[in-house]
Write an enzyme that holds these catalytic residues in place. Structure first.
Site, PDB file in Angstrom:
ATOM      1  N   LYS A 182       0.879  -1.186   0.000  1.00 22.06           N
ATOM      2  CA  LYS A 182       0.000   0.000   0.000  1.00 22.06           C
ATOM      3  C   LYS A 182       0.908   1.225   0.000  1.00 22.06           C
ATOM      4  O   LYS A 182       1.402   1.638   1.037  1.00 22.06           O
ATOM      5  CB  LYS A 182      -0.864  -0.021   1.259  1.00 22.06           C
ATOM      6  N   GLU A 192       9.665  16.340  14.712  1.00 16.02           N
ATOM      7  CA  GLU A 192      10.133  16.175  13.331  1.00 16.02           C
ATOM      8  C   GLU A 192       9.412  17.177  12.420  1.00 16.02           C
ATOM      9  O   GLU A 192       8.184  17.224  12.414  1.00 16.02           O
ATOM     10  CB  GLU A 192       9.825  14.744  12.861  1.00 16.02           C
ATOM     11  N   GLY A 244       6.710   5.057   7.882  1.00 13.49           N
ATOM     12  CA  GLY A 244       5.906   6.280   7.876  1.00 13.49           C
ATOM     13  C   GLY A 244       6.060   7.002   9.204  1.00 13.49           C
ATOM     14  O   GLY A 244       7.041   6.802   9.928  1.00 13.49           O
ATOM     15  N   SER A 245       5.077   7.804   9.526  1.00 14.34           N
ATOM     16  CA  SER A 245       5.195   8.644  10.724  1.00 14.34           C
ATOM     17  C   SER A 245       4.992   7.822  12.004  1.00 14.34           C
ATOM     18  O   SER A 245       4.351   6.758  11.977  1.00 14.34           O
ATOM     19  CB  SER A 245       4.148   9.760  10.667  1.00 14.34           C
ATOM     20  N   THR A 246       5.487   8.350  13.087  1.00 11.66           N
ATOM     21  CA  THR A 246       5.342   7.674  14.379  1.00 11.66           C
ATOM     22  C   THR A 246       3.861   7.591  14.761  1.00 11.66           C
ATOM     23  O   THR A 246       3.403   6.569  15.286  1.00 11.66           O
ATOM     24  CB  THR A 246       6.173   8.416  15.447  1.00 11.66           C
ATOM     25  N   ALA A 247       3.099   8.639  14.421  1.00  6.72           N
ATOM     26  CA  ALA A 247       1.666   8.621  14.778  1.00  6.72           C
ATOM     27  C   ALA A 247       0.956   7.471  14.073  1.00  6.72           C
ATOM     28  O   ALA A 247       0.208   6.703  14.714  1.00  6.72           O
ATOM     29  CB  ALA A 247       1.028   9.960  14.395  1.00  6.72           C
ATOM     30  N   THR A 248       1.176   7.298  12.778  1.00  5.44           N
ATOM     31  CA  THR A 248       0.519   6.196  12.053  1.00  5.44           C
ATOM     32  C   THR A 248       1.066   4.850  12.531  1.00  5.44           C
ATOM     33  O   THR A 248       0.317   3.865  12.639  1.00  5.44           O
ATOM     34  CB  THR A 248       0.714   6.353  10.525  1.00  5.44           C
ATOM     35  N   GLY A 249       2.352   4.816  12.822  1.00  6.31           N
ATOM     36  CA  GLY A 249       2.965   3.577  13.331  1.00  6.31           C
ATOM     37  C   GLY A 249       2.258   3.078  14.582  1.00  6.31           C
ATOM     38  O   GLY A 249       1.992   1.881  14.739  1.00  6.31           O
ATOM     39  N   GLU A 294       9.377   1.449  10.741  1.00  3.68           N
ATOM     40  CA  GLU A 294      10.433   2.415  10.388  1.00  3.68           C
ATOM     41  C   GLU A 294       9.787   3.790  10.458  1.00  3.68           C
ATOM     42  O   GLU A 294       9.054   4.180   9.544  1.00  3.68           O
ATOM     43  CB  GLU A 294      10.940   2.152   8.960  1.00  3.68           C
ATOM     44  N   CYS A 337      13.638  10.838   6.566  1.00  3.55           N
ATOM     45  CA  CYS A 337      13.404  10.355   7.931  1.00  3.55           C
ATOM     46  C   CYS A 337      14.622  10.559   8.823  1.00  3.55           C
ATOM     47  O   CYS A 337      14.503  10.855  10.006  1.00  3.55           O
ATOM     48  CB  CYS A 337      13.043   8.881   7.891  1.00  3.55           C
TER      49      CYS A 337
HETATM   50  N1  LIG Z   1      12.457   5.195   9.320  1.00  6.86           N
HETATM   51  C1  LIG Z   1      12.465   5.210   8.007  1.00  6.86           C
HETATM   52  O1  LIG Z   1      13.214   4.486   7.360  1.00  6.86           O
HETATM   53  C2  LIG Z   1      11.551   6.164   7.249  1.00  6.86           C
HETATM   54  C3  LIG Z   1      11.715   6.312   5.872  1.00  6.86           C
HETATM   55  C4  LIG Z   1      10.904   7.207   5.183  1.00  6.86           C
HETATM   56  C5  LIG Z   1       9.929   7.951   5.863  1.00  6.86           C
HETATM   57  N2  LIG Z   1       9.797   7.793   7.208  1.00  6.86           N
HETATM   58  C6  LIG Z   1       8.815   8.615   7.945  1.00  6.86           C
HETATM   59  O2  LIG Z   1       7.606   8.743   7.207  1.00  6.86           O
HETATM   60  C7  LIG Z   1       6.955   9.970   7.527  1.00  6.86           C
HETATM   61  C8  LIG Z   1       6.531  10.666   6.258  1.00  6.86           C
HETATM   62  O3  LIG Z   1       5.741   9.833   5.489  1.00  6.86           O
HETATM   63  P1  LIG Z   1       4.144   9.944   5.418  1.00  6.86           P
HETATM   64  O4  LIG Z   1       3.718  11.354   5.647  1.00  6.86           O
HETATM   65  O5  LIG Z   1       3.732   9.241   4.173  1.00  6.86           O
HETATM   66  O6  LIG Z   1       3.714   9.084   6.683  1.00  6.86           O
HETATM   67  P2  LIG Z   1       2.255   8.628   7.100  1.00  6.86           P
HETATM   68  O7  LIG Z   1       2.400   7.937   8.394  1.00  6.86           O
HETATM   69  O8  LIG Z   1       1.307   9.750   7.004  1.00  6.86           O
HETATM   70  O9  LIG Z   1       1.817   7.597   5.947  1.00  6.86           O
HETATM   71  C9  LIG Z   1       2.591   6.448   5.658  1.00  6.86           C
HETATM   72  C10 LIG Z   1       1.692   5.407   5.009  1.00  6.86           C
HETATM   73  O10 LIG Z   1       0.723   4.976   5.974  1.00  6.86           O
HETATM   74  C11 LIG Z   1      -0.572   5.062   5.417  1.00  6.86           C
HETATM   75  N3  LIG Z   1      -1.537   5.268   6.501  1.00  6.86           N
HETATM   76  C12 LIG Z   1      -1.972   6.439   7.031  1.00  6.86           C
HETATM   77  N4  LIG Z   1      -2.874   6.216   8.000  1.00  6.86           N
HETATM   78  C13 LIG Z   1      -2.993   4.876   8.115  1.00  6.86           C
HETATM   79  C14 LIG Z   1      -3.761   4.022   8.961  1.00  6.86           C
HETATM   80  N5  LIG Z   1      -4.588   4.499   9.885  1.00  6.86           N
HETATM   81  N6  LIG Z   1      -3.621   2.690   8.825  1.00  6.86           N
HETATM   82  C15 LIG Z   1      -2.779   2.162   7.898  1.00  6.86           C
HETATM   83  N7  LIG Z   1      -2.051   2.926   7.044  1.00  6.86           N
HETATM   84  C16 LIG Z   1      -2.147   4.261   7.167  1.00  6.86           C
HETATM   85  C17 LIG Z   1      -0.466   6.198   4.413  1.00  6.86           C
HETATM   86  O11 LIG Z   1      -1.522   6.146   3.475  1.00  6.86           O
HETATM   87  C18 LIG Z   1       0.911   5.923   3.811  1.00  6.86           C
HETATM   88  O12 LIG Z   1       0.837   4.930   2.827  1.00  6.86           O
HETATM   89  C19 LIG Z   1       7.973  10.769   8.314  1.00  6.86           C
HETATM   90  O13 LIG Z   1       7.639  10.739   9.683  1.00  6.86           O
HETATM   91  C20 LIG Z   1       9.283  10.030   8.062  1.00  6.86           C
HETATM   92  O14 LIG Z   1      10.248  10.202   9.066  1.00  6.86           O
HETATM   93  C21 LIG Z   1      10.576   6.908   7.918  1.00  6.86           C
HETATM   94  C1  LIG Z   2      16.078   5.737   4.132  1.00  5.93           C
HETATM   95  N1  LIG Z   2      16.130   6.976   3.359  1.00  5.93           N
HETATM   96  C2  LIG Z   2      17.139   7.859   3.930  1.00  5.93           C
HETATM   97  C3  LIG Z   2      16.498   6.676   1.983  1.00  5.93           C
HETATM   98  C4  LIG Z   2      14.832   7.576   3.315  1.00  5.93           C
HETATM   99  C5  LIG Z   2      14.295   8.086   4.580  1.00  5.93           C
HETATM  100  O1  LIG Z   2      13.443   8.933   4.577  1.00  5.93           O
END
Ligand SMILES: NC(=O)c1ccc[n+]([C@@H]2O[C@H](COP(=O)([O-])OP(=O)(O)OC[C@H]3O[C@@H](n4cnc5c(N)ncnc54)[C@H](O)[C@@H]3O)[C@@H](O)[C@H]2O)c1
Ligand SMILES: C[N+](C)(C)CC=O
Length: 336
Positions: A46, A255, A99-104, A121, A156
């Protein structure tokens, strides 16, 4: 005991749900799809609703090269509509989320209802510590800039908290501002572009709000903070350097995910480590010093999954990738 035999059988976990963000849409997907398929799993990917097209192209390529139908499945849509059902589905055996910590947290909560394993992640607020023994200040400035402004700061692991030794702080900041003024901000398709727009109106407004809150909390916007004057439209934000930051400020703690770096000055190595670790996140960190023993010492005590020495951001597939604390758990890439 000779009549007993014990061994470990490595077997595919089953169907894996792979939920990915927009900032490196194809890369983040391939980091998950390739190992899942290599391990013999089938996958439901997804991608982010803001950047799905490259993942759909990945699906088309897999089909073209003969991947059997149903092995890699791609579902596009909004998180709550298309992502949440994957996390809670009883026939999805594991979730790998970036993705974000909140969604995680939401995904982990849903998966927990079925005691489903997850790897997360998540976001970060990573420090880059720069000591006064660096002979090549310009090189260090370049890493500080790349570490936070690369991909318009939508990384990230961006080293968005810059810690400078007091003896070099003034000189370093003068050079940093000078370099920041010379970054070419333009349409990324234009020759020589070094900083493009951010992903969306929502992200643009969020970043602007972070900057205005920093200002209202008493920080100084040393450089940037606004839309570049030569770009009347598009979600462009100048590379922004913020000083006079205290550890209680939002800009130090949260962040931003944009081209915004905040700066603090330290006197001693132990103070630098304390500031570096002053975060709920633990994805990455970096140290720049000509004393390699010091670098090794600091790398061991920064509480993050990744620590760069004398650079920021290079990512090698041979090394594991992943965070500690609220940056998540589980590792991608590498062998460990
Ligand atoms: N640690 C890493 O390797 C890494 C790499 C890249 C990005 N990130 C993090 O990702 C974030 C930015 O990405 P974003 O804005 O797309 O994050 P996000 O959490 O908003 O969305 C990530 C994914 O989750 C999905 N999603 C949203 N709500 C959901 C739910 N309730 N249930 C299931 N899936 C859901 C979104 O549609 C998207 O596909 C930043 O916080 C960044 O630090 C981390
Ligand atoms: C893992 N990296 C750095 C490529 C993407 C993170 O947002």
């Amino acid at each position: 005991m000779e009549e007993f035999k014990t061994y470990v059988l490595k077997e595919p976990i089953g169907v894996v749900g792979l939920i990915t963000p927009w900032n490196y849409p194809l890369l983040m997907a391939t980091w998950k799809v390739a190992p899942a398929l290599a391990a013999g799993c089938t996958a439901v990917l997804k991608p982010s609703e803001l950047a799905s097209l490259t993942c759909l192209e990945l699906g088309a390529i897999c089909e073209e090269v003969g991947l059997p139908s149903g092995v890699l499945n791609i579902i596009t849509g909004l998180g709550p509509d298309a992502g949440a059902p994957i996390a809670s589905h009883p026939h999805v055996d594991k979730i790998a989320f970036t993705g974000s910590t909140a969604t995680g947290k939401t995904i982990m909560t849903a998966a927990a209802q079925m005691v489903k394993p997850v790897s997360l992640e998540l976001g970060g607020k990573s420090p880059l510590v720069i000591f006064d023994d660096v002979a090549d200040i310009d090189k260090a400035v370049e890493w500080a800039m790349f570490g936070c402004f690369f991909n318009s700061g939508q990384v990230c692991s961006a080293t968005s908290r810059l810690l400078l030794h007091e003896k070099i702080a003034e000189r370093f900041l003068d050079r940093l501002v000078e370099w920041a003024k010379n970054i070419k901000i333009s349409d990324p398709l234009e020759e020589g572009c070094r900083l493009g727009s951010v992903i969306s109106k929502g992200q643009y407004e969020k970043i602007k709000k972070f900057i205005s809150t920093a200002r209202s909390e008493g920080a100084t916007i040393l450089h940037g903070g606004d839309r570049p004057k030569h770009l009347g439209k598009g979600f462009f934000i100048e590379p922004t350097i913020i000083t006079d930051v205290s550890t209680s400020m939002q800009i130090w703690r949260e962040e931003v995910f944009g081209p915004v770096i905040c700066v603090k000055v330290f006197k001693t190595e132990s103070e630098a480590v304390e500031l570096a670790n002053d975060t709920h996140y633990g994805l990455a960190g970096g140290v720049i010093s000509d004393d390699l023993e010091r670098c090794e010492r600091i790398a061991k005590v920064i509480h993050s999954g990744i620590v760069w020495i004398n650079c920021s951001q290079p990512t090698l597939v041979q090394a594991p990738w992943g965070g500690n604390k609220r940056s998540g758990f589980g590792r991608e890439l590498g062998e460990w």
